[in-house]
Scaffold this motif. Structure first.
Motif, PDB file in Angstrom:
ATOM      1  N   PHE A 705       6.490  -8.668  -6.190  1.00 52.98           N
ATOM      2  CA  PHE A 705       6.331  -7.990  -4.906  1.00 52.98           C
ATOM      3  C   PHE A 705       7.218  -8.644  -3.842  1.00 52.98           C
ATOM      4  N   LEU A 706       7.194 -10.011  -3.780  1.00 51.97           N
ATOM      5  CA  LEU A 706       8.005 -10.700  -2.778  1.00 51.97           C
ATOM      6  C   LEU A 706       9.494 -10.406  -2.976  1.00 51.97           C
ATOM      7  N   ARG A 707       9.923 -10.341  -4.237  1.00 44.89           N
ATOM      8  CA  ARG A 707      11.343 -10.030  -4.502  1.00 44.89           C
ATOM      9  C   ARG A 707      11.694  -8.648  -3.977  1.00 44.89           C
ATOM     10  N   LEU A 708      10.829  -7.660  -4.250  1.00 43.08           N
ATOM     11  CA  LEU A 708      11.072  -6.311  -3.763  1.00 43.08           C
ATOM     12  C   LEU A 708      11.045  -6.259  -2.237  1.00 43.08           C
ATOM     13  N   TYR A 709      10.115  -6.965  -1.645  1.00 40.11           N
ATOM     14  CA  TYR A 709       9.979  -6.977  -0.191  1.00 40.11           C
ATOM     15  C   TYR A 709      11.221  -7.578   0.466  1.00 40.11           C
ATOM     16  N   ARG A 710      11.705  -8.688  -0.068  1.00 39.30           N
ATOM     17  CA  ARG A 710      12.836  -9.388   0.555  1.00 39.30           C
ATOM     18  C   ARG A 710      14.174  -8.687   0.316  1.00 39.30           C
ATOM     19  N   THR A 711      14.198  -7.774  -0.664  1.00 39.40           N
ATOM     20  CA  THR A 711      15.421  -6.988  -0.882  1.00 39.40           C
ATOM     21  C   THR A 711      15.299  -5.605  -0.260  1.00 39.40           C
ATOM     22  N   ALA A 712      14.300  -5.438   0.639  1.00 39.17           N
ATOM     23  CA  ALA A 712      14.100  -4.216   1.427  1.00 39.17           C
ATOM     24  C   ALA A 712      13.792  -3.003   0.559  1.00 39.17           C
ATOM     25  N   GLN A 713      13.220  -3.216  -0.648  1.00 39.03           N
ATOM     26  CA  GLN A 713      12.783  -2.103  -1.487  1.00 39.03           C
ATOM     27  C   GLN A 713      11.303  -1.833  -1.144  1.00 39.03           C
ATOM     28  N   ALA A 742       5.064  -2.022   9.753  1.00 38.51           N
ATOM     29  CA  ALA A 742       5.943  -2.244  10.897  1.00 38.51           C
ATOM     30  C   ALA A 742       7.402  -2.037  10.528  1.00 38.51           C
ATOM     31  N   LEU A 743       7.780  -2.423   9.314  1.00 40.06           N
ATOM     32  CA  LEU A 743       9.170  -2.264   8.879  1.00 40.06           C
ATOM     33  C   LEU A 743       9.497  -0.799   8.640  1.00 40.06           C
ATOM     34  N   ARG A 744       8.516  -0.032   8.215  1.00 39.31           N
ATOM     35  CA  ARG A 744       8.745   1.408   8.046  1.00 39.31           C
ATOM     36  C   ARG A 744       8.946   2.065   9.426  1.00 39.31           C
ATOM     37  N   GLN A 745       8.182   1.588  10.376  1.00 33.02           N
ATOM     38  CA  GLN A 745       8.280   2.172  11.711  1.00 33.02           C
ATOM     39  C   GLN A 745       9.578   1.757  12.395  1.00 33.02           C
ATOM     40  N   THR A 746       9.953   0.501  12.201  1.00 31.21           N
ATOM     41  CA  THR A 746      11.197  -0.014  12.778  1.00 31.21           C
ATOM     42  C   THR A 746      11.996  -0.650  11.657  1.00 31.21           C
ATOM     43  N   PRO A 747      12.834   0.090  10.988  1.00 38.61           N
ATOM     44  CA  PRO A 747      13.579  -0.456   9.849  1.00 38.61           C
ATOM     45  C   PRO A 747      14.393  -1.674  10.259  1.00 38.61           C
ATOM     46  N   PRO A 748      14.542  -2.647   9.394  1.00 36.46           N
ATOM     47  CA  PRO A 748      15.288  -3.868   9.731  1.00 36.46           C
ATOM     48  C   PRO A 748      16.784  -3.614   9.764  1.00 36.46           C
ATOM     49  N   GLY A 751      21.455  -6.653   6.416  1.00 33.44           N
ATOM     50  CA  GLY A 751      21.511  -8.100   6.194  1.00 33.44           C
ATOM     51  C   GLY A 751      20.166  -8.783   6.333  1.00 33.44           C
ATOM     52  N   TRP A 752      19.129  -7.992   6.598  1.00 37.81           N
ATOM     53  CA  TRP A 752      17.770  -8.572   6.701  1.00 37.81           C
ATOM     54  C   TRP A 752      17.410  -9.224   5.371  1.00 37.81           C
ATOM     55  N   ASP A 753      16.870 -10.470   5.420  1.00 47.67           N
ATOM     56  CA  ASP A 753      16.606 -11.232   4.187  1.00 47.67           C
ATOM     57  C   ASP A 753      15.126 -11.490   3.924  1.00 47.67           C
TER      58      ASP A 753
END
Length: 761
Positions: A705-713, A742-748, A751-753
């Protein structure tokens, strides 16, 4: 000792040798018993004997001996003791006739007539009536009414050995009948013997005593500390000597061999020596059993190992007397066995304090003695050990009293250790190989005393630095770490420790979550009491795990590992301390607070490892042994993040790498404005063996999950997170649910890591 000890002055040398000789003479006086043995040394020898006995106690079961126990089960089924004579008679008959026991020994005494119908009184009353028919009927039933005679008939012609005891008092009590004496004082021919002497006795009723095959006393005399270690095998009464119950049973089992004293040859016996070394059972002109005794006629008991959850040894088979009386034991189960009848019930007053048990039944003591006699493994403490002990004391003086002043402290210490190890080794070798229980306390204490004598010669010079070290660090570090520093003063000098230096340190910061709300709820006096109890509990765990207490700031406790004494396990000890602190609060502090109506505490603990500056830092007015540095600040920051992630312990990446044997869950990757380098945070779940498999199985899913989250998937991450949440909700999962929303509402940005920005404290 000290460096000067290698070239001592003439005056100092002779003074030291004189003091060493005086010390040795004092211990020789004890060993030779010129003024009696010193109580404190005797007590130490008792402790040595107990340790030696415990270490080498036989644990295998002796199938030759069976104990029929008048236990609580039997008392509940049949009634309190003493039982009716018919019951005891039935027990004896079944043990001999049905079970075919070789010997039945009773660790009880039948000294009083049984209350009930008196045949003689009944005859007198009927005679007064003049009714001839009644007189005839009484004559027919009289034997049935005399239950003591019935018991005597049950014993008659059977291998039954009875017990009795001697007493001392004025006027002398003399109840019942004694058996024929085993020996007389004139036959003993040992002028210096000092056997226990009694003026009274409680024996069995004459009709019962005459019917038994033999009898022996069951007197047991504990040492001055109340512990039973030895038993008098013969005692004196009116110039006659009487054997113990264990000897009487062994003699019955072996066909009644003669009992004769084992005396040393007169030409070797000094005037102060008793000459009595053993009691011998002789049959056909040869000794079949040798029982070593001291001048008091006592022998050491060869106890068998006793499990910690019972007062009875597994070295013998125990059978409830109730089962024997009910016929629940298959016939001939005890064929050829030595059977002892006694009690382990607490209310019967026959429980003894022994080296292996705080409440050993007296009947088991007899069993141990009988087993030791049959195996020839009774520990011996012959009187000639006096000479051996004196010789060892003189050898100790020659090595540690004469040679040590000429050698360095390290050599002197090595010689002392080698001397003590040699004494212990010889003692254990003789005990295991020859069954001889040599005294050990005097030679050990003399070795230590001589070492201390020479050590104090250079005490003020050699320990000045150590005393200063203790004064400075006693409040900082655990006593065991202070001792490590004392043991290596060259490495841990006061000047070197107090000077600031860079070192790898593991820092721990613990705080109470929602402490401000707690302040508002409690009055000052209660808040102070709460804080004192909390700080005491968590500080104890830090010290117990080798940590150095740094400071208290409000509700915060700061500690560190790696200084003043570094160890490869410092990081692991810090994590273990944190887990112990959490457990202490949950299991001890919070339940105590609940009883007083105080709110429960929840800790936030941060741990981080890195290079820090450590030393005696501060101002002219006030200084403290502490650590400073970016890594130290991070550890304090981590404690405040524990509430954010809904956990108690937050650990930095370097610390986690130093503890590979633990199961970890990654919490987050963060950066601060003061430190832009990302760092990973982890929670220790425990040792692999302590973490349930179900919980461990979630960790790979969480990492995915963390890998998917940090790669913006984020879609795949949300699916993965929902699968994890089905196995159990947590505050950490809720945090990431909110972040995803929050990320869905305001996409990063591009280069977001996935690294979270947290504010500095």
């Amino acid at each position: 000792m000290g460096s000067a000890a290698q070239h001592p002055s003439q005056i100092g040398l002779w003074l030291r040798l004189g003091l060493a000789l005086v010390l040795t003479a004092v211990f020789i006086v004890h060993a030779a018993e010129w003024q009696g043995r010193f109580g404190w040394l005797e007590a130490l020898d008792h402790q040595v004997h107990d340790w030696r006995l415990t270490a080498f106690a036989e644990s295998a079961q002796d199938e030759r001996i069976v104990i029929v126990d008048i236990d609580e089960k039997s008392l509940a089924a049949i009634g309190r003791w003493p039982w009716p004579r018919e019951t005891v008679a039935l027990l004896a008959q079944r043990l001999v006739n049905e079970q075919e026991a070789a010997v039945v020994g009773f660790d009880v005494v039948f000294s009083d007539r049984e209350l009930g119908a008196d045949p003689e009184r009944l005859r007198t009353l009927v005679a007064r009536s003049g009714d001839a028919g009644a007189r005839s009927a009484v004559d027919q039933i009289a034997p049935l009414l005399d239950t003591d005679a019935l018991l005597a008939q049950a014993f008659a012609g059977r291998p039954v050995v009875l017990g009795y005891y001697f007493s001392q008092g004025e006027p002398p009590r003399q109840d019942g009948q004694l058996p024929v004496a085993s020996l007389s004082l004139t036959e003993l021919r040992a002028p210096q013997v000092a056997l226990p002497r009694f003026n009274g006795f409680v024996g069995n009723l004459p009709v019962i005593a005459k019917s038994a095959a033999s009898a022996g006393h069951f007197n047991m005399i504990a040492d001055q500390d109340g512990v039973l270690r030895r038993v008098p095998m013969i005692v004196e009464h009116q110039g006659q000597l009487y054997e113990s119950l264990s000897i009487a049973i062994v003699r019955q089992a072996l066909g009644q061999p003669a009992l004769v004293p084992g005396l040393s040859p007169e030409r070797w016996v000094p005037s102060a020596y008793s000459g009595l070394e053993s009691l011998e059972l002789v049959a056909g002109g040869r000794t079949v059993v040798s029982i070593p005794v001291d001048r008091h006629g006592r022998t050491l008991i060869p106890f068998r190992a006793v499990p910690s959850d019972s007062n009875r040894s597994r070295g013998y088979r125990w059978i409830s007397a109730a089962d024997v009386l009910k016929g629940a034991i298959p016939p001939a189960s005890l064929k050829g066995r030595v059977v002892l009848v006694g009690t382990s019930a607490p209310g019967q007053g026959d429980l003894r304090l022994t080296p292996l048990s705080a409440s050993m039944p007296g009947v088991e003591v007899h069993a141990n003695l009988i087993s030791g006699m049959l195996d020839g493994r009774l520990p011996a403490a012959p009187p000639y050990l006096l000479g051996a002990e004196v010789l060892l004391l003189l050898l100790t003086f020659a090595v540690l009293g004469v040679v040590v002043p000429f050698v360095s402290p390290w050599v002197a210490t090595s010689m002392t250790i080698a001397t003590i190890a040699g004494h212990v080794g010889i003692n254990l070798f003789v005990y295991r190989g020859a069954g001889i229980a040599m005294p050990l306390a005097a030679v050990l204490c003399l070795s230590v005393a001589l070492f201390l004598l020479h050590s104090t010669w250079g005490y003020f010079v050699e320990t000045r630095g150590r005393r200063k070290l203790n004064e400075l660090f006693r409040a900082y570090v655990p006593s065991q770490l202070v001792q490590v520093m004392n043991d290596d003063p060259d490495k841990y000098s006061v000047k070197g420790l107090l000077a600031g230096k860079s070192a790898e340190i593991t820092v721990l910061c613990a705080e109470i979550q929602d402490f401000n709300a707690l302040i508002e709820r409690l009055p000052p006096t209660e808040l102070a009491a709460l804080m004192n109890q909390y700080l005491t509990a968590v500080s104890a765990e830090i010290l117990a795990h080798g940590g150095t207490l740094d400071k208290y700031i409000g509700d915060q406790v700061h500690a560190f590992w790696g200084a003043p004494v570094a160890d490869p396990q410092d990081a692991a000890r810090a994590v273990a301390a944190a887990q112990a602190m959490r457990k202490a609060v949950l299991e001890r502090v919070n339940p105590s607070f609940a009883q007083r109506g105080w709110p429960e505490l929840k800790l936030g603990i941060g741990i981080n490892t890195g290079n820090m500056v450590v030393g005696d830092l501060g101002s002219v007015q006030r200084r403290a042994y502490t650590v400073i540095g970016k890594a130290a600040n991070a550890g304090q920051r981590f404690s405040g993040l524990a509430r954010l992630y809904g956990v108690s312990i937050v650990v930095g990446e370097v610390t986690r790498r130093a503890c590979p044997d633990l199961v970890w869950r990654e919490l987050d990757r963060i950066r601060t404005r003061a430190d832009s380098t990302p760092t990973s945070l982890y929670e220790p779940l425990g040792a692999v063996s302590d973490v349930p498999e179900a919980e461990q199985s979630v960790i790979p899913l969480w990492q995915q999950f963390l890998r998917l989250y940090r790669t913006a998937q984020f879609d795949a991450a949300e699916i993965q997170l929902n699968q994890i949440r089905q196995r159990g909700e947590s505050a950490l999962q809720s945090l990431y649910v909110n972040r995803l929303a929050a990320l869905r509402q305001t996409p990063p940005d591009v280069g977001w890591d996935g690294v979270a920005m947290v504010r500095d404290r």
